[in-house]
Design an enzyme around this catalytic site. Structure first.
Site, short mmCIF file in Angstrom:
data_model
loop_
_atom_site.label_atom_id
_atom_site.label_comp_id
_atom_site.label_asym_id
_atom_site.label_seq_id
_atom_site.Cartn_x
_atom_site.Cartn_y
_atom_site.Cartn_z
N GLU A 80 9.11 1.36 0.90
CA GLU A 80 8.15 0.49 0.22
C GLU A 80 8.85 -0.81 -0.18
OE1 GLU A 80 4.72 1.50 -0.41
OE2 GLU A 80 5.60 2.65 1.19
N GLY A 113 1.34 8.42 8.19
CA GLY A 113 1.64 7.40 9.20
C GLY A 113 0.82 7.61 10.46
N LYS A 126 -0.13 10.08 -1.56
CA LYS A 126 -0.65 10.63 -0.30
C LYS A 126 -1.21 12.03 -0.52
CE LYS A 126 2.53 7.79 2.40
NZ LYS A 126 3.92 7.70 2.87
N VAL A 170 3.00 -3.73 9.46
CA VAL A 170 1.91 -2.95 10.06
C VAL A 170 0.84 -3.89 10.63
CG1 VAL A 170 0.16 -1.18 9.66
CG2 VAL A 170 2.38 -1.00 8.53
N1 HSE Z 1 7.39 4.06 2.38
C1 HSE Z 1 6.55 4.92 3.12
C2 HSE Z 1 7.39 6.07 3.66
C3 HSE Z 1 5.89 4.18 4.25
O1 HSE Z 1 8.62 5.97 3.64
O2 HSE Z 1 6.84 7.06 4.09
C4 HSE Z 1 4.77 4.94 4.92
O3 HSE Z 1 3.71 5.19 4.06
#
Ligand code: HSE
Length: 440
Positions: A194, A138, A209, A15
């Site tokens: 991740e 995202g 989240k 990122v």
């Molecule tokens: N590992 C996370 C996903 C990355 O797959 O959504 C984005 O936050």
């Protein structure tokens, strides 16, 4: 009025590189929208080999450092962009930056979920802002939407597909008949997962989240430990098939928030949604957040939830907002996110939720089986809506009996299933998957 806003980036991973790339690629649009020049003054990564990444973007090698202190102690840096992830030293860096009056942009969902009140109250104390658009959904601007666009509403519910990796895996398992393991490998190759994919699979990433979205909605911190969390590790392809073919449901890992009746529900688990539901067609690494507010009604936000450029899109949008406000001398005059540490939310215990359920019982095929099973369900107030039984006519094999229930209390259905699983004709532990229907 500052003519040029100086950025210090900590963490040059996927990122981080995306942020540099986007700032360069769209510099004229970005600076026009910010109303000021924006310059990358320092880029920090522990790995000295990352210095060569800068060359690709025509940045001078001396912009690179392995010492975060060179970013945090640089008086000319206005915005620190934290993209290293993890709890520490990321937490320390963010607090140090805001204490020095710097504004921060971060996509660090795990840290935010855990230390929400501390980070936002410390920022407010120092008139600094912490912007977090990349931390959930995202590239979808869902944080702005909830924090500002929908702020006049009482939010009744949020149903979110918030983890790209698990959505990618479930899509590949159901539509292309690819195994869990292979699908996970592909998601890792594509850079969605991740660093340790167990946090995708076990639902923790989606739960973090959900904490972020819920804490914005209620202006108070929902603790990660208050979110009921179940991942996709135990999902079997046969249940995806039965649910779709026999009952018209699609399996998704949903992050669910509901409010009403004096308590909130916050939970992450595999969930069946009807084929006609907008969320059922959200595939691959895409995320979607389906929000219902009392004034606006139903809304949905959809887009790429993971990956280099979608997340960079969110991070750079934060940089633009902040740069504009710094340029106009108004950054930090009012806090961005409301967080009242005294406001306590009552979270409903998972056993007290009411929903519909898909259950699969594995039993011998002989007279009286169904009546014993339905008897146990009836005894615990669980009403059956439909039943499907696979029959093996030639071979004498254990058969799957699949039922979809009407609305039931979770504690009741669990008691019924534990009674059913103790019956001698039942051969395996029964499967239970929650359902989220269109009209509930
Ligand atoms: N590992 C996370 C996903 C990355 O797959 O959504 C984005 O936050």
């Amino acid at each position: 009025m500052k003519k040029v806003i100086n950025l210090g980036l900590i963490g040059l991973g996927t990122v981080g590189e995306g942020v540099i790339k986007l700032l360069k690629k769209n510099s004229s649009i970005i600076e026009r929208k910010a109303g000021t020049g924006i310059r990358i003054r320092k880029v920090c990564d522990l790995d000295p080999r990352k210095r060569k990444v800068l060359k690709k973007y025509n940045l001078k090698p001396e912009v690179f450092t392995v010492k975060a202190g060179e970013v945090l102690n640089d008086k000319d840096i206005d915005i620190v962009i934290e993209l290293i992830g993890g709890y520490e030293p990321a937490g320390k860096y963010i607090l140090e930056a805001v204490r020095k009056g710097k504004h921060v942009v971060t996509a660090n969902k795990a840290l935010l979920a855990r230390r929400w009140p501390e980070i936002f109250s410390e920022a407010a104390r120092h008139n600094a802002l912490v912007y977090i658009e990349g931390s959930a959904g995202g590239g979808i601007p869902v944080i702005q939407s909830l924090n500002e666009g929908l702020s006049a509403n009482r939010i009744k519910s949020v149903l979110g597909i918030l983890n790209g990796t698990t959505n990618y895996i479930l899509t590949k398992m159901s539509k292309e008949n690819i195994s869990f393991k292979k699908a996970l490998k592909k998601a890792q190759e594509k850079g969605f997962a991740e660093a340790d994919a167990k946090y995708d699979i076990n639902g923790i990433d989606a739960a973090n989240k959900l904490v972020i979205l819920g804490s914005i909605i209620f202006g108070a911190h929902i603790k990660p430990s208050e979110v009921y969390c179940e991942g996709i590790g135990k999902i079997m392809r046969e249940d995806i098939g039965y649910a779709y073919n026999e009952f018209g449901y699609v399996l998704k890992l949903l992050a669910i928030l509901k409010s009403g009746g004096g308590a909130i529900e916050v939970r992450v688990h595999p969930t069946l949604v009807p084929r006609g539901h907008l969320l059922s067609s959200v595939d691959d690494e895409y995320n979607a957040v389906y929000v219902e507010g009392d004034a606006v009604g139903k809304t949905m936000y959809y887009g790429r939830g993971a990956g280099m450029m979608p997340t960079a899109s969110a991070v750079v949008s934060d940089i633009i907002y902040l740069s504009k406000n710094i340029h106009n001398n108004i950054a930090g005059r009012a806090p961005y996110i409301l967080c009242d540490p005294k406001r306590k939310l009552k979270v409903l215990d998972i056993n007290d939720i009411r929903t519909r359920y898909y259950i699969r019982i594995t039993s011998v095929d002989k007279p009286g089986v169904l009546s014993r099973i339905s008897g146990a369900l009836g005894k615990h107030n669980v009403s059956i809506a439909s039943v499907y039984q696979m029959a093996y006519v030639k071979q004498k094999r254990d058969v799957p009996i699949i039922m979809v229930t009407h609305l039931a209390r979770e504690g009741d259905i669990k008691k019924a299933l534990s009674e059913i699983d103790r019956l001698s004709m039942v051969k395996k532990k029964s499967i239970l998957i929650r359902i989220e229907d269109l009209d509930e």
